[in-house]
Design an enzyme around this catalytic site. Structure first.
Site, PDB file in Angstrom:
ATOM      1  N   VAL A 285       7.926   2.522   9.949  1.00 13.35           N
ATOM      2  CA  VAL A 285       7.003   2.898   8.877  1.00 13.35           C
ATOM      3  C   VAL A 285       7.777   3.403   7.658  1.00 13.35           C
ATOM      4  O   VAL A 285       7.457   3.090   6.511  1.00 13.35           O
ATOM      5  CB  VAL A 285       6.007   3.965   9.373  1.00 13.35           C
ATOM      6  CG1 VAL A 285       5.180   4.501   8.213  1.00 13.35           C
ATOM      7  CG2 VAL A 285       5.102   3.383  10.437  1.00 13.35           C
ATOM      8  N   ALA A 286       8.837   4.180   7.914  1.00 13.90           N
ATOM      9  CA  ALA A 286       9.614   4.748   6.810  1.00 13.90           C
ATOM     10  C   ALA A 286      10.317   3.672   5.995  1.00 13.90           C
ATOM     11  O   ALA A 286      10.500   3.810   4.786  1.00 13.90           O
ATOM     12  CB  ALA A 286      10.649   5.739   7.360  1.00 13.90           C
ATOM     13  N   GLU A 290       4.747   0.846   1.866  1.00 10.60           N
ATOM     14  CA  GLU A 290       3.444   0.209   2.124  1.00 10.60           C
ATOM     15  C   GLU A 290       2.659  -0.113   0.862  1.00 10.60           C
ATOM     16  O   GLU A 290       1.927  -1.109   0.821  1.00 10.60           O
ATOM     17  CB  GLU A 290       2.598   1.106   3.036  1.00 10.60           C
ATOM     18  CG  GLU A 290       3.076   1.177   4.470  1.00 10.60           C
ATOM     19  CD  GLU A 290       4.194   2.192   4.653  1.00 10.60           C
ATOM     20  OE1 GLU A 290       4.737   2.277   5.768  1.00 10.60           O
ATOM     21  OE2 GLU A 290       4.550   2.880   3.676  1.00 10.60           O
ATOM     22  N   ASP A 332       6.376 -28.860 -26.074  1.00  7.62           N
ATOM     23  CA  ASP A 332       5.865 -30.106 -26.628  1.00  7.62           C
ATOM     24  C   ASP A 332       5.740 -29.939 -28.141  1.00  7.62           C
ATOM     25  O   ASP A 332       5.556 -28.822 -28.635  1.00  7.62           O
ATOM     26  CB  ASP A 332       4.498 -30.414 -26.003  1.00  7.62           C
ATOM     27  CG  ASP A 332       3.948 -31.740 -26.462  1.00  7.62           C
ATOM     28  OD1 ASP A 332       4.688 -32.729 -26.371  1.00  7.62           O
ATOM     29  OD2 ASP A 332       2.793 -31.793 -26.901  1.00  7.62           O
ATOM     30  N   ASN A 704       3.862   8.026   1.934  1.00  6.80           N
ATOM     31  CA  ASN A 704       4.026   6.711   1.294  1.00  6.80           C
ATOM     32  C   ASN A 704       2.753   6.236   0.599  1.00  6.80           C
ATOM     33  O   ASN A 704       2.803   5.572  -0.434  1.00  6.80           O
ATOM     34  CB  ASN A 704       4.449   5.669   2.326  1.00  6.80           C
ATOM     35  CG  ASN A 704       5.877   5.883   2.822  1.00  6.80           C
ATOM     36  OD1 ASN A 704       6.577   6.772   2.339  1.00  6.80           O
ATOM     37  ND2 ASN A 704       6.303   5.073   3.779  1.00  6.80           N
ATOM     38  N   ASP A 708       3.168   8.846  -2.933  1.00 10.96           N
ATOM     39  CA  ASP A 708       3.788   7.791  -3.740  1.00 10.96           C
ATOM     40  C   ASP A 708       2.742   6.846  -4.330  1.00 10.96           C
ATOM     41  O   ASP A 708       2.817   6.457  -5.485  1.00 10.96           O
ATOM     42  CB  ASP A 708       4.755   6.959  -2.880  1.00 10.96           C
ATOM     43  CG  ASP A 708       6.015   7.740  -2.546  1.00 10.96           C
ATOM     44  OD1 ASP A 708       6.184   8.824  -3.098  1.00 10.96           O
ATOM     45  OD2 ASP A 708       6.792   7.253  -1.712  1.00 10.96           O
TER      46      ASP A 708
END
Length: 884
Positions: A285-286, A290, A332, A704, A708
Site C-alpha cells: 500500500v505504501a 493511490e 497542412d 495517501n 495527500d
C-alpha cells in the site's frame, strides 16, 4: 491496378460493360456478391468490460489487488481486518470508474468517412437512367456527373465537358482540377495529376461527365484512407509512458522492500508468518500513490477546461500533456496556415504599371476588374462577416476584388449585360463571353496567359511576359484578359471567330494567402523550441512561397515533392527529415511516413489539418489537431483535439496550457512520491531495528488518500510560470525524474522519514506525560499524526520554486482550504474514540500533540531552507556565466 494509365478501351473491356446500356440487374447482383457494397469497413470498438480489464492491468491496480487479497486472507484467518480490504478495493474501483469516464472516446472517424458515401448517384443500367443509393454502386457501373454532384466511387472518365472537380478533401489542393477524358496519364504521377480519373468523396464544381466505376468501398482512394485509420495505431503519450515506467519502478521497490522485511522479520527477529504478511500488505500500500491517477486526470481535465476557453477542444485527455511537450508541428497548408480562399494580389493593366490589389485603383483598373467579373459565373453571398461562395474559387477571387473596390457582380452585369457564353474547358484553357457595350458589343476572354489569342507586338509580348514571370515568381496563379469590340452582334459565335485577334487588357495574379496570425504563431513556436513543417497537396512553388512568407522555409532548408519522397527509402527519409521544411504534392501515406520519420528522432509530433487526407497522419501523430470550421468530420474524429477557430496561433496557446498542465503533474508526483518513498523507508527502518512497523496499512491508506489526495486535487489550479514558453520542450525519452525531480523527492522523503521516526521514538521510548506510558502503540499514533500533517504542509513546499511567503498562502485558495480540512480530518481520526479504534490510534497527551505539531511544521521550515539554498546556487551559476 492503376486504372489511370490504361487505355479507355482496355478499361471498358476489362470491366465487361456496354457504356451506352450499362450493367444488367443480374450483373449488378453478381458484382455486389463479389466486391461487396460501396461502404467502408468499421474498426471494432472496445467494450466496457475490455476497458475495465485494461485498467485492471495497470501495475498500480495489480499491486493494490494483491494487497487486498493478502488482507482478505488475513481477515478470513483471523476474523478481523475487513475494513482494510474494503478501503483498498474502493480505491481500485474509484480509479477505474474515473479512468473510463474521463478517458474513453468514441472512435467515429470511420463512421464519418462512411457518411461521405451516403449520397444518391445517377447510373445507367439496362439502358435506363436511375438514381440509386451510392452504396449500391459496383465496378462497371456507368455514372453521370454534373456540377454540384458528390463523386461516390473512383471512376474513369468516358466523356467530359468543362469538367472541374474539387479534390481538396483528398489531396489538400485548394483549386478545382480540370478533368479531361482524352488525357493519357503516366503511372507514377501524384493523385492530384490523374486528370482522366475522378475520386470518391470529391465534388464536381463545373461541367458534366460520363464515367465508368473502377473501384468501390475499401478499394477506393478514400477507402485506403479508411484502411490507414484502422491500421494506424495510436501511440502512448509520453506521460503514459513515463507513468507506466514509474509504476514498474514502484512495483520493484515494493517487492524488494517486502522481501527484505519478510526475511528480516521472520528469520532475524522471529516474527510470525501472519504478522509479516500484514507488514507486506502495508508496504504494498505504501509503495502505491493511490490518488496519483485521479489527481493526474484532474490536472489534465482542468487543462481541457482552460483550453476550451482558448478555442481548443481536447478529445483525448492525455493529449493535454503531450501538446505541452510538442517539439515539431507538421501543419497542412490549405485552410490551416492559409485562408482557404483565393485572393487577387497583383493587377496589371496594359497601359499602366503593375499594382498591389490593396492599393487604390484608377478608372482603367476598375474597368479591367468589371470585365473580368462580367466574364465569370461565381457569386458571393455576404452575411455580416461570413461569405458563401458559389462557383469556381478563381472566379470568386475576381468577385471578391470587385466587392473590395465598392462594386458588385450586379453592377458589372448592368454595365455589360451578357448575351452569349463559350464555357471554360481544359482544352482551350479559357472562357469567352459576349456583352452589350453601349451602342455595340464587346467580346471578353479570360484564361491562362499562353492560351489567350492576342494580337502581339514584339514589345508588348516581351513586356507582358516579364509581368507574367514576375507574378509567377511569387507563386501567383496568373489570369489574362483580352477583348475585342463589334459594332453589331457577331453572327459567327464559334470559338474560331470569337477567340482570335484579341487585344490584351491586362493580367491578375492570385493566391490562397496566409492567415494574418500565422507568421507570429510560427515565430512564437520557434521561440519555444518548436519546429514548424508544412505538408500540403499543393504545388511545390506555391507551398514554398507561402512557407517562406510566414517563416517556415528559410535559407538552407529544402522543399520536396511527393514524387521525390517516393524515391526515398525509410532510412533516407529519417536521415534527411530535419533538413526539409516543405512537402508538396504528397499522399496520405506520405504524411504518415513524414510523421514517423520525425518520431524516429524522439520528437513529439503535433499534426494539424482539416481534410480527409489528413486523418491517418492525425491519428499517427503524438497529437492530432483538426480544424473546427473548415475541418471535415473525418479529420475531427481522428484527431486528439479540435481548433474551433481554425487559427494556427491557437496551437501555440494550447502548447502553453499543455506545459502548465505537465508542470502541475510533475508537482503532483513530487508531492505524492515524497510521502510514498518515505513510508517505505520508515517501515524498513522500523522492522530492521526490531521495533515493528511504525505505521499500519490502514493508516498509510488514510494518509495517501486524505492527507495527500484532498490537497493534491487542487494542484490542478496552479498557474503556469511566466517564462514557460521560453524553455525548450522536454525530450520524449526524458525520465519522470528528469530535471532534478528525483533529487527533490529524495530530499523531501528523507525529511519525512526523520521527522516521522523521531515522533515514533518519542512515543515509544520517552516518558513525557504522567498518565500515558511510552509504548509501541503511542509511537505508532505519534508517527501517524506527524506524517499526516507534515504531508499536508509539504504541498506549500512544492507549489513553486519561490518562497511560499512570497507567492502567498492564499494565491491558491483551494489548496489552503483543502489543507486545513485534511489536517482537521486527521485531528478527528485521532481524537474521536470510535474512529481512532478503527485506525489503531490511541489517546495522546497535550505534550504529545505539541511535539507532533512542532515536528510537522519542521517540514515547511526545511523546505524553505532547501529552496533558499537552491536559489543561491542558481545565482552563483548565473554570475559565473556572466563573468566568463
Amino acid at each position: 491496378m492503376l486504372w489511370v494509365k490504361e487505355r479507355l478501351e482496355e478499361v471498358i473491356t476489362r470491366l465487361d460493360v456496354d457504356t451506352s446500356v450499362g450493367l444488367t440487374n443480374e450483373e449488378v447482383q453478381a458484382r455486389l456478391s463479389k466486391y461487396g457494397k460501396n461502404e467502408f469497413d468499421e474498426e471494432k470498438k472496445e467494450t466496457i468490460l475490455e476497458k475495465v480489464l485494461h485498467h485492471l492491468k495497470e501495475i498500480t491496480a495489480i499491486i493494490l489487488l494483491i494487497a487486498a487479497g493478502i488482507a482478505g486472507y488475513m481477515a478470513i484467518t483471523t476474523g478481523i481486518g475487513w475494513s482494510k480490504v474494503w478501503v483498498i478495493l474502493s480505491i481500485v474501483v474509484i480509479n477505474i470508474v474515473l479512468g473510463i469516464y474521463q478517458e474513453s472516446r468514441a472512435e467515429q472517424a470511420l463512421e464519418a468517412l462512411k457518411n461521405l458515401n451516403s449520397h444518391k448517384t445517377t447510373v445507367i443500367r439496362e439502358g435506363r437512367k436511375l438514381e440509386i443509393d451510392a452504396s449500391e454502386l459496383v465496378p462497371g457501373d456507368i455514372v453521370e456527373l454534373s456540377a454540384g454532384d458528390m463523386i461516390t466511387a473512383d471512376s474513369r472518365l468516358i466523356e467530359s465537358s468543362s469538367l472541374q472537380v474539387e479534390e481538396a478533401p483528398l489531396t489538400g489542393e485548394s483549386e478545382p482540377v480540370d478533368k479531361d477524358h482524352t488525357i493519357t496519364v503516366e503511372e507514377d504521377v501524384p493523385l492530384g495529376d490523374r486528370l482522366n480519373m475522378v475520386y470518391s468523396g470529391c465534388l464536381v464544381t463545373n461541367g458534366r461527365a460520363k464515367a465508368v466505376v473502377v473501384e468501390t468501398g475499401m478499394n477506393t482512394e478514400m477507402g485506403k484512407i479508411a484502411g490507414l485509420l484502422n491500421n494506424t495505431q495510436k501511440l502512448k503519450t509520453p506521460l503514459q509512458i513515463r507513468l507506466h515506467e514509474l509504476s514498474k519502478r514502484l512495483c520493484i521497490v515494493a517487492l524488494g522492500a517486502g522481501a527484505i522485511i519478510f526475511m528480516i522479520g521472520v528469520f532475524l527477529h522471529g516474527e510470525s508468518f501472519p504478522n509479516m504478511l500484514l507488514v507486506a500488505v502495508s508496504l504494498g500500500v505504501a509503495a502505491v500513490p493511490e490518488t496519483l491517477p485521479i489527481i493526474v486526470t484532474m490536472v489534465l481535465s482542468h487543462g481541457v477546461h482552460n483550453m476550451v476557453r482558448k478555442n481548443t477542444i481536447i478529445r483525448r485527455i492525455p493529449a493535454v500533456e503531450t501538446v505541452g511537450n510538442t517539439s515539431v508541428i507538421c501543419s497542412d497548408k490549405t485552410g490551416t496556415l492559409t485562408q482557404n480562399k483565393m485572393k487577387i494580389q497583383q493587377v496589371w493593366h496594359v497601359d499602366l504599371d503593375s499594382k498591389h490589389a490593396e492599393n487604390e485603383f484608377c478608372e482603367k483598373e476598375i474597368h479591367l476588374v468589371e470585365l473580368l467579373a462580367s466574364c465569370s459565373n461565381a457569386t458571393i453571398e455576404i452575411d455580416g462577416e461570413d461569405e458563401r461562395v458559389v462557383g469556381d474559387p478563381t472566379e470568386a477571387a475576381i468577385i471578391r476584388l470587385l466587392h473590395d473596390k465598392g462594386l458588385t457582380r450586379v453592377d458589372a452585369e448592368r454595365q455589360y449585360p451578357r448575351v452569349f457564353e463559350l464555357p471554360f474547358d481544359s482544352t482551350r484553357k479559357r472562357m469567352t463571353t459576349v456583352h452589350h457595350d453601349g451602342d455595340g458589343y464587346i467580346v471578353v476572354t479570360k484564361g491562362a496567359f499562353d492560351s489567350i489569342p492576342v494580337l502581339w507586338t514584339e514589345e508588348l509580348l516581351e513586356h507582358a511576359t516579364a509581368i507574367h514571370d514576375e507574378f509567377a515568381s511569387k507563386a501567383l496563379r496568373v489570369i489574362s484578359i483580352g477583348y475585342k469590340k463589334y459594332d453589331q452582334m457577331p453572327t459567327d459565335l464559334s470559338e474560331e471567330a470569337l477567340e482570335k485577334d484579341l487585344h490584351l487588357l491586362g493580367l491578375v495574379g492570385m493566391i490562397d494567402p496566409p492567415r494574418p496570425e500565422s507568421t507570429e504563431a510560427v515565430r512564437r513556436a520557434k521561440e519555444a523550441g518548436i519546429r514548424t513543417v508544412m505538408i500540403t497537396g499543393d504545388h511545390v512553388m506555391t507551398a514554398k512561397a507561402i512557407a517562406a512568407e510566414i517563416g517556415i522555409y528559410q535559407e538552407g532548408d529544402r522543399a520536396v515533392t511527393g514524387a521525390e519522397l517516393n524515391h526515398m527509402t525509410e532510412e533516407d527519409l529519417r536521415a534527411q527529415v530535419k533538413e526539409i521544411s516543405v512537402y508538396a504534392r504528397v499522399s496520405p501515406e506520405d504524411k504518415i511516413r513524414i510523421v514517423q520519420a520525425w518520431q524516429s528522432h524522439g520528437e513529439v509530433i503535433a499534426m494539424t489539418g482539416d481534410g480527409v487526407n489528413d486523418a491517418p497522419a492525425l491519428k499517427a501523430a503524438d497529437v492530432g489537431a483538426a480544424m473546427g470550421i473548415t475541418g471535415t468530420e473525418v479529420s475531427k474524429n481522428a484527431a486528439d483535439m479540435v481548433i474551433t477557430d481554425d487559427n494556427f496561433a491557437t496551437i501555440v496557446d494550447a502548447i502553453e496550457e499543455g506545459r502548465t498542465s505537465f508542470d502541475n503533474i510533475k508537482k503532483t508526483i513530487y508531492f505524492l512520491l515524497s510521502v510514498n518513498f518515505s513510508q517505505i523507508f520508515i517501515m524498513l527502518t522500523g522492522v530492521i531495528m526490531g521495533w515493528g512497523a511504525p505505521l499500519t496499512a490502514i493508516q498509510i491508506l488514510l494518509i495517501n488518500v486524505i492527507s495527500d489526495g484532498i490537497p493534491g486535487f487542487f494542484i490542478a489550479f496552479e498557474k503556469g510560470d511566466k517564462n514557460i514558453m521560453k524553455r525548450k520542450p522536454m525530450p520524449k525519452n526524458a525520465g519522470i525524474f528528469s530535471g532534478g525531480l528525483g533529487t527533490k523527492i529524495a530530499a523531501r522523503s528523507l525529511t519525512f522519514a526523520i521527522l516521522t521516526l523521531g515522533a515514533f521514538m518519542v512515543g515509544m521510548f520517552l516518558d513525557i506525560a504522567p498518565h500515558i506510558l511510552p509504548s509501541r502503540e503511542v509511537g505508532v499514533s505519534m508517527a501517524f499524526i506527524v506524517l499526516s500533517w507534515a504531508s499536508v504542509i509539504n504541498i506549500f513546499n512544492i507549489r513553486s520554486e519561490e518562497s511560499i511567503f512570497k507567492i502567498g498562502f492564499v494565491s491558491n485558495k483551494g489548496i489552503l482550504l483543502s489543507s486545513l480540512i485534511s489536517m482537521l480530518i486527521t485531528l478527528l481520526v485521532a481524537s474521536v474514540p470510535v474512529i481512532a479504534g478503527v485506525f489503531q490510534v490511541v489517546p495522546l497527551s497535550l505534550n504529545h500533540w505539541l511535539i507532533a505539531g512542532g515536528l510537522a511544521l519542521l517540514q515547511l521550515v526545511t523546505g524553505e531552507l532547501h529552496k533558499l539554498f537552491a536559489r543561491s546556487l542558481k545565482k552563483e551559476a548565473v554570475g559565473a556565466l556572466v563573468e566568463e
